[in-house]
Motif scaffolding. Structure first.
Motif, short mmCIF file in Angstrom:
data_model
loop_
_atom_site.label_atom_id
_atom_site.label_comp_id
_atom_site.label_asym_id
_atom_site.label_seq_id
_atom_site.Cartn_x
_atom_site.Cartn_y
_atom_site.Cartn_z
N SER A 173 0.81 -1.21 0.03
CA SER A 173 0.03 0.02 0.05
C SER A 173 1.00 1.19 0.14
CB SER A 173 -0.94 -0.06 1.15
OG SER A 173 -1.83 -1.19 1.18
N LEU A 174 1.96 1.17 0.95
CA LEU A 174 3.04 2.35 0.76
C LEU A 174 3.50 2.78 -0.44
CD1 LEU A 174 4.01 4.52 2.48
CD2 LEU A 174 6.00 2.86 3.03
N ALA A 175 3.92 1.53 -1.31
CA ALA A 175 4.23 1.48 -2.61
C ALA A 175 3.42 2.36 -3.43
CB ALA A 175 4.89 0.41 -3.19
N ALA A 176 1.99 1.87 -3.28
CA ALA A 176 1.20 2.35 -4.25
C ALA A 176 0.83 3.95 -3.97
CB ALA A 176 -0.22 1.70 -3.99
N ILE A 177 0.96 4.40 -2.73
CA ILE A 177 0.85 5.88 -2.39
C ILE A 177 1.97 6.54 -2.85
CG2 ILE A 177 0.38 7.30 -0.54
CD1 ILE A 177 -0.58 5.12 1.06
N LEU A 178 3.18 6.09 -2.99
CA LEU A 178 4.20 6.67 -3.14
C LEU A 178 4.28 6.93 -4.82
CD1 LEU A 178 7.00 5.09 -0.94
CD2 LEU A 178 6.36 7.69 -1.10
N PHE A 179 3.73 5.95 -5.38
CA PHE A 179 3.61 5.91 -6.88
C PHE A 179 2.69 7.06 -7.23
CE2 PHE A 179 1.05 4.72 -10.81
CZ PHE A 179 2.03 4.51 -11.80
N LEU A 180 1.52 7.22 -6.65
CA LEU A 180 0.45 8.17 -6.98
C LEU A 180 1.24 9.31 -6.91
CD1 LEU A 180 -2.44 8.93 -7.76
CD2 LEU A 180 -3.25 8.68 -5.27
N ALA A 181 2.05 9.50 -5.71
CA ALA A 181 2.65 10.80 -5.21
C ALA A 181 3.52 11.26 -6.38
CB ALA A 181 3.58 10.58 -4.25
N PHE A 182 4.30 10.29 -6.90
CA PHE A 182 5.36 10.85 -7.89
C PHE A 182 4.62 11.13 -9.15
CE2 PHE A 182 8.44 8.65 -5.13
CZ PHE A 182 9.32 9.75 -4.81
N ALA A 183 3.69 10.34 -9.55
CA ALA A 183 2.76 10.30 -10.82
C ALA A 183 2.04 12.06 -10.65
CB ALA A 183 1.62 9.34 -10.88
N ILE A 184 1.40 12.11 -9.65
CA ILE A 184 0.72 13.59 -9.50
C ILE A 184 1.83 14.66 -9.51
CG2 ILE A 184 -0.56 14.96 -8.19
CD1 ILE A 184 -2.00 12.61 -7.07
N GLY A 185 3.09 14.44 -9.02
CA GLY A 185 3.90 15.38 -8.96
C GLY A 185 4.57 15.61 -10.23
N GLY A 186 4.65 14.75 -11.12
CA GLY A 186 5.27 14.89 -12.60
C GLY A 186 4.47 15.34 -13.49
N ILE A 187 3.00 15.71 -13.03
CA ILE A 187 2.08 16.25 -14.11
C ILE A 187 2.64 17.83 -14.11
CG2 ILE A 187 -0.12 17.08 -14.59
CD1 ILE A 187 -1.13 14.62 -13.05
N VAL A 188 2.86 18.27 -15.48
CA VAL A 188 3.02 19.85 -15.75
C VAL A 188 1.86 20.44 -16.43
CG1 VAL A 188 4.79 21.28 -16.82
CG2 VAL A 188 5.27 19.23 -15.65
N VAL A 189 1.48 21.46 -15.89
CA VAL A 189 0.20 22.32 -16.74
C VAL A 189 0.76 23.49 -17.07
CG1 VAL A 189 -1.97 23.07 -16.24
CG2 VAL A 189 -1.33 21.14 -15.22
N PRO A 190 0.73 23.95 -18.23
CA PRO A 190 1.18 25.29 -18.77
C PRO A 190 0.11 26.32 -18.31
CG PRO A 190 0.11 24.08 -20.72
CD PRO A 190 0.22 23.10 -19.47
N VAL A 191 0.51 27.40 -17.83
CA VAL A 191 -0.30 28.44 -17.31
C VAL A 191 0.18 29.72 -18.17
CG1 VAL A 191 -0.88 29.89 -15.46
CG2 VAL A 191 -0.19 27.65 -14.87
N HIS A 247 -8.17 10.29 3.11
CA HIS A 247 -9.56 10.54 3.17
C HIS A 247 -10.56 9.35 3.02
CE1 HIS A 247 -13.35 12.59 2.65
NE2 HIS A 247 -13.64 12.09 1.39
N PHE A 248 -10.30 8.52 2.00
CA PHE A 248 -10.97 7.46 1.62
C PHE A 248 -10.71 6.04 2.77
CE2 PHE A 248 -11.06 9.63 -2.25
CZ PHE A 248 -12.60 9.72 -2.53
N GLY A 249 -9.40 5.97 2.96
CA GLY A 249 -8.90 4.93 3.87
C GLY A 249 -8.34 3.71 3.07
N ARG A 250 -9.14 3.26 1.98
CA ARG A 250 -9.19 2.19 1.11
C ARG A 250 -9.25 2.46 -0.20
NH1 ARG A 250 -8.80 -3.65 1.53
NH2 ARG A 250 -8.99 -3.54 3.82
N ILE A 251 -8.43 2.22 -1.23
CA ILE A 251 -8.62 2.28 -2.46
C ILE A 251 -8.29 1.08 -3.06
CG2 ILE A 251 -8.26 3.43 -4.56
CD1 ILE A 251 -7.37 5.99 -3.30
N GLY A 252 -9.41 0.12 -3.62
CA GLY A 252 -9.07 -1.28 -4.02
C GLY A 252 -8.44 -2.22 -2.86
N ASN A 253 -7.41 -2.66 -3.16
CA ASN A 253 -6.80 -3.52 -2.12
C ASN A 253 -5.67 -2.83 -1.13
OD1 ASN A 253 -8.20 -5.77 -2.94
ND2 ASN A 253 -6.91 -6.35 -4.64
N PHE A 254 -5.72 -1.32 -1.73
CA PHE A 254 -4.57 -0.90 -1.03
C PHE A 254 -5.08 0.34 0.23
CE2 PHE A 254 -3.17 -0.95 -5.43
CZ PHE A 254 -2.19 -1.73 -5.13
#
Length: 541
Positions: free
Chosen positions: A361-379, A402-409
């Motif tokens: 689960s920690l690996a899944a959260i870290l993956f989501l963190a780096f994925a969100i952090g890698g998004i670049v939006v032109p302003v 907030h959700f406590g559980r997402i799928g099996n994570f």
């Protein structure tokens, strides 16, 4: 001498390791941060101070990957801890407390941007001054994502002690000036009172507690019974016996009225060394979250009494209508068996909370963190914008928390586990930043630092004054609760000790706890907003 008897010289070498240096500084920094004067100390920032000193005197090289890992772990755990109550807080306290803390942060943002722009302060130093004046580690980490590291750390180091003193002095002076008004507010509230009576009225011998008319008529509860040499809690089915020593709780006049009917008041202390035990239980069962103690009926279900609740590292006495939050620590009194059952009910056996940190689960959260952090939006007009690894970690933590559980994570781990990961991450980050900026910080000290210290005081005092004016005079929040909101908005726990010298009730603590997780998150977004505003105004880089 025979050749076999010749001495063989042995040389021992020690190879310097970056990890040895890192954790030595963590150890020394934590020890320094734990030193307090009247309950106030540097806390986790002690690691930064020690690392900066080491960086000035010794040529240690920082390890950038440890700094990145520290940022991610710290903000990820901040999000996981705040997630269960962050969004719910807007619904529960939106009219007063949340509005007041939004005013605090809005005034802080506007005044900080104005002072930085008008005084010509470099953006990095200005954001560092803001983080230091609020004594906020999350604000510091957020500022470091957008501005030169040396400038931010210099501003933070200059502002931190002055921000600390500014908050303490403001609250101390304001409390002394408003002491009479606070005392009047406290006197006007309904204060609970406890007294001990001996049951001598034969009419109540052999009757159950739930059938006693005086208790129903006067809203008084029996919190404990001393019979023989044992102290026990009282449930509705408890049968009273003549000669029982009863501890009554309620309003003073109500307790006196019931006591006169039941028997006579005595001055006898309950023996704390009885068969009853005290236990701290973490609320982790999502089915009891956001429900009141009255609704849960813990006393009737388990014959155990809840005496304290610890929320956001602050302890208070709960009322029957207070709602339980995820992560609250409930302090309960009862027999070992009763407490075991209560512990199972409140959370330790619930399927949405792990007994340990689940690596998958920690690996899944870290993956989501780096994925969100890698998004670049032109302003338009400002160029590309990205949350970075810090923002990605915070958002990922909030979502899973907030959700406590997402799928099996699983997104909710034991409280102690997330606390350790958060402190470890902050310490790793502070060591690397301190080693890199210690030399430049000392070399940058000049007469301008005195002006920066003055600005730091303004950054702290102006938002507090504005928030108090709006909260107390416009939103009609009582003085002590208003100060509780201010302390929570600035995530400054020591200020509560000053407030509770006048108001020892749980009200300022509840106000503090209600806004703390919200402020913890919003101050990070505020730093990003101030940076964008300063860039659009063409402030000095």
């Amino acid at each position: 001498m025979p050749e076999a008897d010749a001495l063989v010289p042995i040389e021992i070498f020690f190879q310097k390791s970056d990890l040895v240096v890192t954790f030595l500084l963590v150890l020394l920094g934590i020890a320094f941060g734990n030193l307090t004067v009247r309950g106030v100390g540097f806390g986790a920032s002690g690691v930064l101070i020690v690392a900066m000193a080491a960086g000035y005197f010794f040529p240690f090289d920082p390890v950038p990957i440890l700094a990145d890992l520290g940022i991610v772990l710290f903000l990820l755990c901040v999000g996981l801890e705040a997630g269960p109550s962050f969004f719910r807080a807007f619904k529960q306290h939106g009219r007063r407390f949340i509005t007041n803390v939004l005013v605090l942060l809005a005034v802080a943002g506007v005044s900080t941007v104005a002072i930085i722009a008008l005084a010509g302060i470099p953006v990095g130093i200005g954001l560092g001054l803001f983080a230091g004046s609020f004594t906020s580690s999350p604000a510091l980490i957020s500022a470091l994502q957008f501005s030169p590291e040396q400038e931010v750390i210099f501003g933070y180091g200059v502002a931190y002690p002055f921000g600390l003193l500014g908050v303490i002095l403001f609250i101390s002076i304001a409390v002394n000036l408003l002491r009479d008004k606070m005392a009047a507010e406290v006197a006007g509230r309904s204060q609970l009172h406890s007294a001990v009576y001996k049951l001598s009225n034969e009419a109540f011998h052999g009757r159950q507690v739930q059938d006693l008319e005086p208790l129903k008529e006067h809203d008084v509860v029996i919190s404990g019974i001393l019979r023989g040499l044992s102290v026990r809690t009282a449930s509705g089915a408890t049968v009273l016996q003549q000669g029982d020593i009863l501890r009554l709780e309620g309003l003073p006049e109500e307790v006196a009225a019931v006591g006169e009917v039941l028997g006579e008041e005595i001055q006898e202390a309950f023996d704390e060394n009885s068969e009853l035990d005290t236990r701290s239980i973490v609320v982790e069962n999502t089915s009891v979250v956001n429900r009141s103690l009255r609704d849960l009926g813990l006393r009737l279900r388990f014959n155990a009494a809840v005496t304290r609740v610890v929320r956001a590292n602050v302890e208070f006495v709960p009322a029957e209508d207070d709602l339980l939050n995820y992560g609250d620590v409930v302090v309960a009194v009862g027999t070992p068996y009763q407490l075991d059952q209560l512990e199972l009910f409140l959370g330790h056996e619930h399927h949405t909370v792990q007994r340990r940190v689940d690596i998958g689960s920690l690996a899944a959260i870290l993956f989501l963190a780096f994925a969100i952090g890698g998004i670049v939006v032109p302003v338009p007009g400002l160029g590309p914008f990205s949350l970075g690894i810090a923002g990605g970690a915070l958002v990922a933590g909030l979502i899973f928390g907030h959700f406590g559980r997402i799928g099996n994570f699983i997104g909710r781990f034991p409280r102690n586990a997330t606390a350790v990961l958060k402190e470890l991450g902050l310490a790793l980050f502070f060591v690397q930043v301190g080693l890199e900026t210690g030399q430049s910080f000392v070399e940058s000290l000049d007469w301008n630092a005195m002006a920066y210290a003055f600005y730091a005081v303004l950054f702290a005092v102006v938002p507090m004054a504005g928030s108090f004016f709006v909260g107390h005079y416009l939103l009609k929040i009582p003085v002590s609760e208003c100060f509780g909101v201010i302390c929570g908005g600035m995530t400054f726990t020591p200020g509560l000790d000053i407030i509770r010298r006048v108001d020892s009730s749980d009200r300022p603590v509840v106000a503090y706890s209600s806004v703390y997780p919200v402020a913890l998150i919003l101050v990070i977004a505020l730093v990003q907003g101030m940076h964008l505003a300063l860039v659009s105004l063409g402030a000095a880089g």
